[in-house]
Design an enzyme around this catalytic site. Sequence first.
Site, short mmCIF file in Angstrom:
data_model
loop_
_atom_site.label_atom_id
_atom_site.label_comp_id
_atom_site.label_asym_id
_atom_site.label_seq_id
_atom_site.Cartn_x
_atom_site.Cartn_y
_atom_site.Cartn_z
CG HIS A 130 -1.87 0.99 1.41
ND1 HIS A 130 -1.61 2.25 1.91
CD2 HIS A 130 -3.20 0.97 1.14
CE1 HIS A 130 -2.72 2.95 1.94
NE2 HIS A 130 -3.70 2.21 1.47
CG ASP A 207 0.69 -2.37 6.34
OD1 ASP A 207 -0.23 -2.42 7.19
OD2 ASP A 207 0.59 -1.76 5.26
CD GLN A 210 -6.82 -4.49 3.99
OE1 GLN A 210 -7.77 -5.23 4.26
NE2 GLN A 210 -6.98 -3.22 3.69
CE LYS A 233 -7.13 -0.46 6.36
NZ LYS A 233 -7.83 0.21 5.29
CB CYS A 371 -3.82 3.44 -1.53
SG CYS A 371 -5.10 4.65 -1.25
#
Length: 414
Positions: A130, A207, A210, A233, A371
């Site tokens: 991302h 990261d 998600q 999220k 993104c």
Amino acid sequence: MSEIRQLAPYDVDAVRRDFPILSRHVNGKPLVYLDNAASAQKPYAVIEAERRLYAEEYANIHRGLYWLSERATARYEAARETVRRFLNARKPAEIVFTRNATEAINLVAASYGRHFLRPGDEIILTELEHHSNIVPWQMLREEKGVVLRVAPVGDDGEFLLGRFAELLNDRTKLVAVSAMSNVLGTVLPVREITRLAHTAGARVLIDGAQSVTHLPVDVCDIDCDFFVFSGHKIYGPTGIGVLYGKEALLDAMPPYQGGGDMILSVSFEETEYAPLPAKFEAGTPAIAQAVGLAAAIDYVSGLGMERIAAHEADLLSYATQRVQAVPGLRLIGTAPGKASVLSFGMECAHPHDIAQVLDGAGVCVRAGHHCAQPLMERLGVPATARASFGLYNTRAEVDTLARALEQVEEMFRP
Ligand code: C6P
């Protein structure tokens, strides 16, 4: 409630009743919310936790000498402990609250990157990152002369571990990778990536923006140096995110921002910084949002991450089969073991047109580059349409999606 729920079969109808927005209509149709990778909806538990804090226990924290401030402080610090437990970090000091995953990555780039990296040091990213895990490192490259190297993905979106390993060398100082692609759903082997990176002497940032919603996480087991995610999220509020960092590393890093709450003492000559984690939390933090995030974590933990993952895996495989039957539809990202995200294109219509027609059917999906423009370039597509599933989605909603896609095909077929 949570133990009973974990033992019972996954009751998606009961789960849906926990989310007030899911009973509304949009464009005259029942809402089918399939944009969970962008941001998830909020259960009553989260809404109520924030409301209760504001209605009953709100004051600024860490500085009040009165009961109400102490109460709000206790709530905020209890939220930190909830996050610690969720990630299986060793200590609350390793949990820094930020605005979101993006700010957490920027914090590491600005503090760890500026302080510890030298010109010529290498940072490995992947093609599926991302922008939030690309741009901060490019800014660091401008400033420090570090070198960015990019691990490739295969045509199906699978992560190529061997190709990644070939990039590691004694100049590699940091590996910054997403645990799960927001475009393709590809799940990366972060434990193995971390092991290989550590063998080469590099630090590892994961990261988890998600992955944290779909897969159980254990930062001790992964052994990563940093792990970041966003509250919104994972069914929590906006405006709150998390940076996990190993204590010794965070301790050695200089503050990211200066101000109140991150100091022990200040004079015009010098300032003594507060210990972790306050050193990285300058200014009044997102107090109610942290409390809301803890409620969200309690909520998903109550359902059980494994059970959520199983429910979503079933939905994804059902959806894959249903949408593949739509004429002219091509799935983008079919890596084995992928999770919860279905990106696709259609011969007859641009992704933006697809999203617009679906909106008319009450179905929310995202369309665009998500993104992740370098990934789009790699895959040779300008954009995709993306349906992303959460813990409250159903097979019936997938049917609505598939029917709406058939409508798109009928409308735009030449
Ligand atoms: N992806 C999507 O629709 P923030 O904005 O800081 O909460 O999250 C940034 C981020 C970082 N990493 C990954 C892998 C992400 O997917 C995201 C956010 C959203 O896919 C919004 S662009």
